[in-house]
Design a protein around this motif. Structure first.
Motif, PDB file in Angstrom:
ATOM      1  N   LEU A   1      35.027  -5.845  -5.042  1.00  0.00           N
ATOM      2  CA  LEU A   1      35.319  -6.448  -3.740  1.00  0.00           C
ATOM      3  C   LEU A   1      35.480  -5.385  -2.663  1.00  0.00           C
ATOM      4  CD1 LEU A   1      37.893  -9.146  -4.918  1.00  0.00           C
ATOM      5  CD2 LEU A   1      35.408  -9.389  -4.627  1.00  0.00           C
ATOM      6  N   TRP A   2      35.998  -4.225  -3.031  1.00  0.00           N
ATOM      7  CA  TRP A   2      36.245  -3.176  -2.025  1.00  0.00           C
ATOM      8  C   TRP A   2      36.393  -1.857  -2.762  1.00  0.00           C
ATOM      9  CZ3 TRP A   2      40.490   0.058  -1.756  1.00  0.00           C
ATOM     10  CH2 TRP A   2      40.572   0.876  -0.616  1.00  0.00           C
ATOM     11  N   SER A   3      36.021  -0.752  -2.089  1.00  0.00           N
ATOM     12  CA  SER A   3      36.229   0.592  -2.624  1.00  0.00           C
ATOM     13  C   SER A   3      36.608   1.510  -1.491  1.00  0.00           C
ATOM     14  CB  SER A   3      34.952   1.098  -3.321  1.00  0.00           C
ATOM     15  OG  SER A   3      33.890   1.212  -2.400  1.00  0.00           O
TER      16      SER A   3
ATOM     17  N   PHE B   1      42.078   9.248  -0.233  1.00  0.00           N
ATOM     18  CA  PHE B   1      41.230   8.063  -0.324  1.00  0.00           C
ATOM     19  C   PHE B   1      40.150   8.040   0.763  1.00  0.00           C
ATOM     20  CE2 PHE B   1      45.130   6.193  -2.355  1.00  0.00           C
ATOM     21  CZ  PHE B   1      44.591   6.098  -3.624  1.00  0.00           C
ATOM     22  N   ASN B   2      40.319   8.866   1.798  1.00  0.00           N
ATOM     23  CA  ASN B   2      39.383   8.870   2.913  1.00  0.00           C
ATOM     24  C   ASN B   2      38.343   9.984   2.826  1.00  0.00           C
ATOM     25  OD1 ASN B   2      40.967   6.769   4.066  1.00  0.00           O
ATOM     26  ND2 ASN B   2      42.385   8.314   4.875  1.00  0.00           N
ATOM     27  N   VAL B   3      38.528  10.927   1.884  1.00  0.00           N
ATOM     28  CA  VAL B   3      37.630  12.074   1.736  1.00  0.00           C
ATOM     29  C   VAL B   3      36.656  11.783   0.606  1.00  0.00           C
ATOM     30  CG1 VAL B   3      37.446  14.537   1.280  1.00  0.00           C
ATOM     31  CG2 VAL B   3      39.400  13.643   2.588  1.00  0.00           C
ATOM     32  N   ILE B   4      35.371  11.873   0.902  1.00  0.00           N
ATOM     33  CA  ILE B   4      34.354  11.561  -0.100  1.00  0.00           C
ATOM     34  C   ILE B   4      34.419  12.589  -1.241  1.00  0.00           C
ATOM     35  CG2 ILE B   4      31.877  11.356  -0.508  1.00  0.00           C
ATOM     36  CD1 ILE B   4      31.563  10.469   2.366  1.00  0.00           C
ATOM     37  N   GLY B   5      34.433  12.078  -2.477  1.00  0.00           N
ATOM     38  CA  GLY B   5      34.433  12.936  -3.663  1.00  0.00           C
ATOM     39  C   GLY B   5      35.713  13.713  -3.848  1.00  0.00           C
ATOM     40  N   SER B   6      36.843  13.190  -3.340  1.00  0.00           N
ATOM     41  CA  SER B   6      38.113  13.921  -3.458  1.00  0.00           C
ATOM     42  C   SER B   6      38.670  13.900  -4.874  1.00  0.00           C
ATOM     43  CB  SER B   6      39.147  13.310  -2.508  1.00  0.00           C
ATOM     44  OG  SER B   6      39.431  11.963  -2.882  1.00  0.00           O
ATOM     45  N   GLY B   7      38.160  13.002  -5.734  1.00  0.00           N
ATOM     46  CA  GLY B   7      38.679  12.899  -7.091  1.00  0.00           C
ATOM     47  C   GLY B   7      39.735  11.821  -7.239  1.00  0.00           C
TER      48      GLY B   7
ATOM     49  N   GLY C   1      29.100   7.249  -3.088  1.00  0.00           N
ATOM     50  CA  GLY C   1      28.234   8.142  -3.847  1.00  0.00           C
ATOM     51  C   GLY C   1      28.574   8.233  -5.318  1.00  0.00           C
ATOM     52  N   GLN C   2      29.662   7.586  -5.763  1.00  0.00           N
ATOM     53  CA  GLN C   2      30.043   7.630  -7.164  1.00  0.00           C
ATOM     54  C   GLN C   2      29.374   6.474  -7.910  1.00  0.00           C
ATOM     55  OE1 GLN C   2      31.812  10.049  -8.575  1.00  0.00           O
ATOM     56  NE2 GLN C   2      32.003  11.062  -6.567  1.00  0.00           N
TER      57      GLN C   2
END
Length: 506
Positions: A145-147, A84-90, A153-154
């Motif tokens: 509300l939150w992501s 959840f902390n890595v951008i674009g992890s899927g 970037g998605q």
């Protein structure tokens, strides 16, 4: 003349070997792919079920760190699950709520989610369609509300599922044209327990439910399914080849006695053997024994029959010879006695024909025809007797050797008597048909004489020289073998052309 009607071409399905092979192949082709399809579908369902459980576990881990105070959402900067902390992890997490401009029912009590265990909450989850829950004749909007950091970037989803409070849904959505799996769970946080009862009731009525979404890229799951499908079908194909090889080997071993039985029957047909000598399974041994008994009985009966006919001929010819030696006999009486002798010889030869037993008799045509050509060349030295087409070395006549000798001998002898200088013999074998063609360069036979030859009761010894009593013997032999005799003019030599054909389908 009588002609046997050719049998229709046998179908390949009349073969037991073909039937067994086709049935085994059909079973393999139907069974193994069906098993493959069932296993592939079961694996896909299992992968989706495992993914749903995995996303549900992620959801509860996110929900455990979610706090709501005075209508405001508080989330930690980093989550325990590193994806959840890595951008674009899927793997993405979202918290949203559904905004309704004119809600029609606000008295829904908000359950305290803290009072439910994670197992109980998971049991309440169900798969629902992607479409959000919207009251009739109302337009709702989605408010994020939150992501999680991984969602940066998605593209924002246009629609999200909103199950009922305390319920979960597992479905598929598209983000920027790519498929994703999503697990959503709707909750409503209860106000603080220190608030008075009236304030608690009012706050509960004003709080709106929020929905936690866990989104996972479907590409990894699809790759996993494709890899399993590829391995599954590869191994099923190998298994199919192995099973086919085993089936063919088993069928070959099972049907081997039938092949040996067929070979021995062919040997009997070709005259190379008189009995079936092989050892066969119980089901075939009784048949082989009965056939041997039949062959032995027939051979003994034929031998006794011919011996009896020879004795009869001897007992008749001796008195006729004594009568014929009398000097006081008139020429008419001598002629009648000679006719009686010829008739007795003709009928004896006809009775001795082995046409009814031709199925287990077989002789090579080349041996008989070569011998006849050598003999007739000495009897008729002025006639050039040759092959127009010689028989193949393996050309077989299914009948008695004396019958074939009598048939060809009479036709060739008559042709030599009618010919001027040439006689040609052609032997043609086409599949199950055996043809003998005898041509000469004589005067030939007119149309009227040809018709008269085939009339019942007509004396054939009244025709021109070269087509006498021998033709009657030939005609009877052809009839007994259910063959076909035709008389025409020779296109090569200009004289008569006799063609005899036999259908020798086994």
């Amino acid at each position: 003349m009588k002609s046997s009607k050719p049998n229709a071409s046998p179908s390949i399905f009349n073969s037991l070997r073909i039937r067994l092979i086709l049935s085994a192949l059909l079973l393999i082709v139907l069974l193994l792919p069906s098993i493959g399809i069932a296993l592939n579908n079961a694996f896909k369902q299992q992968v989706l079920s495992n993914t749903q459980d995995q996303l549900s576990a992620y959801l509860y881990s996110v929900l455990a760190v979610t706090e709501m105070e005075q209508g405001e959402l508080f989330m930690p900067e980093r989550l325990l699950e590193n994806q959840f902390n890595v951008i674009g992890s899927g793997l993405y997490a979202l918290i949203s709520k559904q905004v309704l401009p004119q809600p029609q029912n606000n008295d829904i009590s908000a359950p305290n989610i803290s009072g439910l265990t994670s197992t109980q909450q998971h049991q309440n989850a169900q798969i629902t369609p992607v479409t959000p829950t919207v009251q009739p004749s109302m337009v709702s909007t989605t408010q994020i509300l939150w992501s999680s950091n991984s969602f940066l970037g998605q593209p924002l989803p246009t629609t999200l599922p909103y199950p009922n409070v305390g319920k979960g849904s597992f479905s598929e959505i598209n983000l920027d044209g790519e498929p994703y799996l999503i697990y959503s769970f709707s909750v409503r946080f209860a106000p603080s327990s220190t608030t008075s009862n009236d304030e608690l009731t009012a706050a509960s009525n004003q709080l709106q439910a929020i929905t936690v979404h866990i989104i996972k890229d479907f590409a990894s799951i699809s790759e996993q399914q494709q890899a399993f499908s590829q391995h599954l079908w590869s191994w099923l194909f190998i298994l199919m080849l192995v099973v086919v090889a085993i089936q063919l080997a088993w069928l070959s071993w099972t049907l081997k006695p039938l092949a040996r039985f067929k070979q021995e029957l062919q040997a009997v047909q070709q005259g190379n053997s008189y009995q079936l000598t092989g050892q066969y399974p119980t089901e075939l041994q009784a048949v082989a024994k009965q056939l041997n008994t039949l062959l032995s009985t027939e051979q003994h009966q034929r031998s006794r029959y011919r011996n009896a006919l020879s004795d009869l001929a001897h007992s008749l010819k001796t008195p006729l010879a004594v009568i014929q030696s009398q000097k006081e006999l008139s020429p008419t009486s001598i002629e009648q006695i000679s006719h009686i002798n010829r008739t007795i010889s003709h009928q004896l030869k006809r009775a001795q024909s082995a046409a009814g037993n031709a199925w287990h008799l077989g002789i090579k045509v080349l041996e008989v025809s070569d011998k006849l050509l050598r003999t007739l060349s000495k009897i008729h030295p002025t006639i050039d007797i040759k092959y127009a087409k010689s028989p193949e070395p393996n050309c077989i006549f299914y009948g008695d050797q004396s019958d074939l000798t009598e048939l060809l001998g009479n036709l060739l002898d008559n042709a030599c008597k009618a010919a001027i200088s040439q006689v040609r013999l052609s032997v043609v074998q086409q599949e199950a048909t055996l043809r003998f063609i005898i041509e000469d360069d004589g005067k030939g036979i007119s149309e009227q004489q040809r018709d008269a030859i085939f009339e019942r009761g007509k004396r054939v010894d009244t025709y021109e020289q070269g087509h006498g009593i021998g033709l009657a013997i030939v005609r009877d032999l052809v009839d007994s073998y259910q063959g076909h005799l035709t008389i025409s003019s020779s296109s090569h030599l200009g004289g008569a052309c006799f063609e005899v054909s036999f259908n020798q389908a086994a």
